[in-house]
Design a protein around this motif. Structure first.
Motif, mmCIF file in Angstrom:
data_model
loop_
_atom_site.group_PDB
_atom_site.id
_atom_site.type_symbol
_atom_site.label_atom_id
_atom_site.label_comp_id
_atom_site.label_asym_id
_atom_site.label_seq_id
_atom_site.Cartn_x
_atom_site.Cartn_y
_atom_site.Cartn_z
ATOM 1 N N THR A 202 -11.647 48.054 28.165
ATOM 2 C CA THR A 202 -11.270 49.378 28.538
ATOM 3 C C THR A 202 -9.715 49.272 29.423
ATOM 4 O OG1 THR A 202 -12.318 48.849 30.856
ATOM 5 C CG2 THR A 202 -13.446 50.093 29.361
ATOM 6 N N GLN A 371 -11.854 55.853 27.194
ATOM 7 C CA GLN A 371 -12.629 55.393 26.120
ATOM 8 C C GLN A 371 -12.966 53.845 26.331
ATOM 9 O OE1 GLN A 371 -9.538 55.787 23.170
ATOM 10 N NE2 GLN A 371 -9.965 57.986 22.709
ATOM 11 N N LYS A 372 -13.994 53.260 25.400
ATOM 12 C CA LYS A 372 -14.455 52.028 25.514
ATOM 13 C C LYS A 372 -14.223 51.284 24.239
ATOM 14 C CE LYS A 372 -17.949 50.657 28.059
ATOM 15 N NZ LYS A 372 -18.927 50.506 28.742
#
Length: 385
Positions: A202, A371-372
């Motif tokens: 991340t 977002q990941k």
């Protein structure tokens, strides 16, 4: 008198229960220690202590990992006679890992696996200059990429199989990359002789990320032998041609009718010396294959006829860099004697494409806040008799 006796009974019961609980806890810890062993490995020039973590499955297969670079220093696999031998290249002296690791033996690679042209890219209108460590380009995250960092390692105690959790936080601006990137990697050794590698990351600012693992394999177990007799199949109909500095030209070329066709298993050495411009530029194979399919699937299989060892690779990534050890130069001793000579190991580095930040037609490697980044790769070992 009755009150005293009653209190004594309660105390005795609590003591017995506490002792039993403590004994059970000790057994659990002992069980974990049998599957994951921790030992000293070495000391860096700066005086930092490096530890080694050994994963062991029920078959006796072992994977050794150090907290410097998240490096896999050893991985054993059985041959057709049931003999377990180390099948990954590495150094005989710990300091060779600490002092540059010029071949990236066994290392976790980041922030960006493979090459970025001219060591720069533009993201959200801003151009970033990153470390130039491969001629005009940036390679594997720069000179001080993730392969040179200390990773925090802990065992995952509730996991079904022996699992290590590695974490590292790359600060904003490290090696020129934007954003504070927090990365987690899981190494899991299953009882069907598979090493599973799960990546997560991340960021707090838009950045690019492309993580991979850089182990060199030689399924013979003898690191003085070349890997040209290994039979390789890659589930890919296209590959990426490169220029003189090994940056993709942007063309996505069909493998059919070329030395790059591994859609049907063949010895690595069969076409490696063919009169081909791409082989000349790479000094052999050092290219990205565009993998067929999506999701977690089988993308490659390697078979060594003499030992009977088989390695199958699964990933959810769009590409794999097949590298035939063309820059191994015999400067270091192998773990089985002799030297790490030309083409004595191969890599199958699952990843997004090289230079994606500069090539809009390639799958994006951009990661934004919220977002990941998630991806998984499995190296599974078996035997063919």
């Amino acid at each position: 008198m009755k009150k005293i006796s009653y209190n004594l009974i309660i105390i005795a019961f609590l003591c017995i229960f506490g002792c039993c609980k403590k004994e059970n806890n000790n057994q659990t810890q002992k069980g974990n220690m049998e599957n994951i062993q921790v030992s000293g490995y070495g000391v860096t020039a700066k005086g930092d202590t490096v530890k080694k973590y050994t994963l062991i499955n029920k078959n006796g297969m072992k994977v050794e990992v150090i907290n410097f670079g998240g490096i896999i220093t050893s991985l054993t696999a059985p041959d057709k006679n049931g003999k377990y031998e180390d099948v990954v290249l590495g150094f005989t002296k710990p300091e060779d890992y600490f002092n540059g690791n010029p071949y990236y033996f066994g290392a976790l690679i980041g922030r960006y696996g493979n090459r970025i042209a001219n060591a720069k890219f533009t993201l959200e209108g801003k151009t970033y200059d990153i470390d130039k460590n491969d001629g005009p380009n940036s390679l594997h995250g720069g000179k001080d990429g993730f392969h040179t960092k200390f990773w925090h390692i802990e065992s995952v105690k509730d996991a079904e199989f022996p699992t290590l959790k590695l974490t590292y936080t790359s600060e904003d601006g490290e090696e020129g990359y934007p954003g504070k990137l927090t990365t987690t990697v899981l190494y899991t050794l299953t009882d069907d002789n598979a090493l599973e590698i799960s990546y997560e990351a991340t960021t707090d600012k838009a950045t690019v990320v492309n993580l991979t693992q850089h182990s060199y394999f030689n399924l013979s177990g003898n690191f003085t032998k070349t890997i040209t007799d290994h039979e390789l199949q890659i589930n890919a109909d296209q590959f990426l041609p490169v220029n003189e500095t090994l940056i993709p030209t942007g063309e996505q070329k069909a493998v059919k009718g070329s030395p790059f066709d591994f859609t049907v298993s063949k010895p690595i050495g069969k076409d490696i010396n063919a009169a081909d411009d791409q082989l000349k530029k790479g000094k052999g194979y050092d290219h990205n294959w565009i993998l067929n399919g999506t999701g977690l699937r089988s993308i490659a299989k390697v078979y060594h006829p003499e030992s009977g060892r088989v390695m199958e690779v699964f990933t959810d990534e769009p590409g794999v860099q097949f590298y035939s050890g063309n820059f191994l130069d015999g400067k270091f001793e192998t773990k089985t004697g002799g030297k790490n000579e030309f083409r004595t190991g191969f890599c199958l580095e699952t990843q997004h494409f090289p230079d994606s930040p500069n090539q809009a037609s390639f799958p994006s490697t951009e990661l934004k806040p919220g977002q990941k980044y998630q991806t998984k790769t499995i190296y599974k070992f078996s035997v063919k008799k």
